[in-house]
Design a protein around this motif. Structure first.
Motif, short mmCIF file in Angstrom:
data_model
loop_
_atom_site.label_atom_id
_atom_site.label_comp_id
_atom_site.label_asym_id
_atom_site.label_seq_id
_atom_site.Cartn_x
_atom_site.Cartn_y
_atom_site.Cartn_z
N GLU A 198 44.02 30.16 49.08
CA GLU A 198 45.33 30.80 48.94
C GLU A 198 45.49 31.32 47.52
O GLU A 198 45.28 30.58 46.55
CB GLU A 198 46.44 29.81 49.26
N THR A 236 49.75 41.76 52.39
CA THR A 236 49.73 41.14 53.71
C THR A 236 48.38 41.36 54.38
O THR A 236 47.79 40.43 54.95
CB THR A 236 50.85 41.72 54.59
N GLY A 280 45.83 39.11 52.79
CA GLY A 280 46.14 37.68 52.80
C GLY A 280 46.64 37.14 51.48
O GLY A 280 46.56 35.93 51.23
N ILE A 330 49.59 36.23 48.62
CA ILE A 330 50.98 35.79 48.58
C ILE A 330 51.69 36.53 47.45
O ILE A 330 51.29 36.43 46.29
CB ILE A 330 51.07 34.27 48.33
N THR A 387 54.80 38.00 52.36
CA THR A 387 53.58 38.74 52.68
C THR A 387 52.55 37.86 53.38
O THR A 387 51.49 38.32 53.76
CB THR A 387 52.93 39.31 51.40
N ALA A 388 52.88 36.59 53.53
CA ALA A 388 51.96 35.65 54.17
C ALA A 388 52.78 34.54 54.82
O ALA A 388 54.02 34.57 54.80
CB ALA A 388 50.99 35.07 53.13
N ASP A 389 52.09 33.58 55.38
CA ASP A 389 52.77 32.44 56.00
C ASP A 389 53.36 31.50 54.95
O ASP A 389 54.17 30.65 55.25
CB ASP A 389 51.76 31.68 56.87
#
Length: 278
Positions: free
Chosen positions: A138, A158, A161, A163, A183-185
């Protein structure tokens, strides 16, 4: 949504003042004391020198496993400011935090780019190359120049992947707007304070971050967080206004504001019993 709430750094000598978190606490006990009040920390020291395995082992050991805790790791300045990393720098940056991963404490890496890093073709290529080297990890990216604060940039993040780090800066112009973008989870929010007078003129980070948020400003951010809570599985929130213990006043205010909106931000535990702030 799991909320990880903490501060930028935990070795704040300001906090040893009377009535604050580290009053009467030995420096080698700062981290465990901090971990009783917050459930996340943003490691700043790695910006200046990448800690070794033993240093990260010590951090994991001092926090212990009594409750969930996360630590985000700021990339060394060679990646973001000098922008001339060698293969050995990547190896050390990726391998040294392994003890945090083994302990379930590893959060995202943080790439904090300076204001001078504008959105140019060369800088876009550099960011793409850096992203490739951190595939599988991440990576949260903070852009300080407003040229990056565009929907198409976040759409690209996004896709890759990344953030987007949502910041709260002083309203001085040229900086990204204080909005919480997804832009991510995983989301990432850095609250720098709103000290307009010292942001450009301040001689140190402590001066720039010498600001205490009002309760109304904390309510404002709680509203923004509540709006995106269904879009995120995790949200990291880090107060950067650690000067003079401002963050120690603001963190409980934000916790209360979030609780009023049905969101839990891991309230402080044993520190409340000591009589110290938090």
């Amino acid at each position: 949504m799991q909320i990880w709430l903490g501060c930028g750094g935990y070795t704040n000598d300001d906090w040893a003042a009377e009535g604050l978190l580290y009053e009467g606490v030995r420096k080698d006990a700062y981290l465990e004391t901090y971990a009783a009040a917050f459930n996340a920390a943003e490691l700043n020291s790695s910006f200046y020198a990448i800690p070794g395995l033993k240093a990260f082992e010590g951090m994991a050991r001092r926090v212990g496993g009594t409750r969930p805790f996360r630590m985000t790791v700021k990339l060394n300045r060679v990646f973001t400011h000098d922008r001339a990393p060698q293969s050995s720098d990547f190896d050390r940056m990726l391998q040294s935090p392994e003890p945090l991963r083994e302990a379930g404490m590893m959060g995202p890496y943080l790439a904090q780019f300076p204001y001078s890093f504008h959105r140019t073709a060369a800088n876009r290529r550099y960011l793409a190359a850096l992203t490739e080297r951190f595939v599988g990890h991440e990576l949260a990216v903070e852009m300080r120049h407003a040229s990056w604060d565009k929907p198409e940039v976040r759409a690209g993040m996004t896709e890759y992947g990344l953030i987007w780090v949502s910041p709260d800066y002083p309203p001085v112009g040229g900086l990204p707007e204080p909005q919480l973008h997804v832009t991510a989870d995983v989301g990432y929010l850095r609250l720098h304070g709103r000290n307009q007078g010292s942001w450009w003129e301040g001689s140190s980070a402590a001066e720039r971050h010498d600001y205490r948020y009002t309760r109304a400003e904390m309510d404002e951010w709680a509203d923004k967080i509540a709006l995106v809570s269904s879009d995120l599985s995790e949200l990291y929130i880090f107060f950067q206004n650690t000067t003079k213990g401002h963050a120690l006043h603001n963190a409980p205010q934000l916790r209360e504001a979030l609780a009023a909106r049905g969101l839990s931000a891991a309230p402080a535990l044993s520190v409340r019993d000591t009589g110290r702030l938090l």
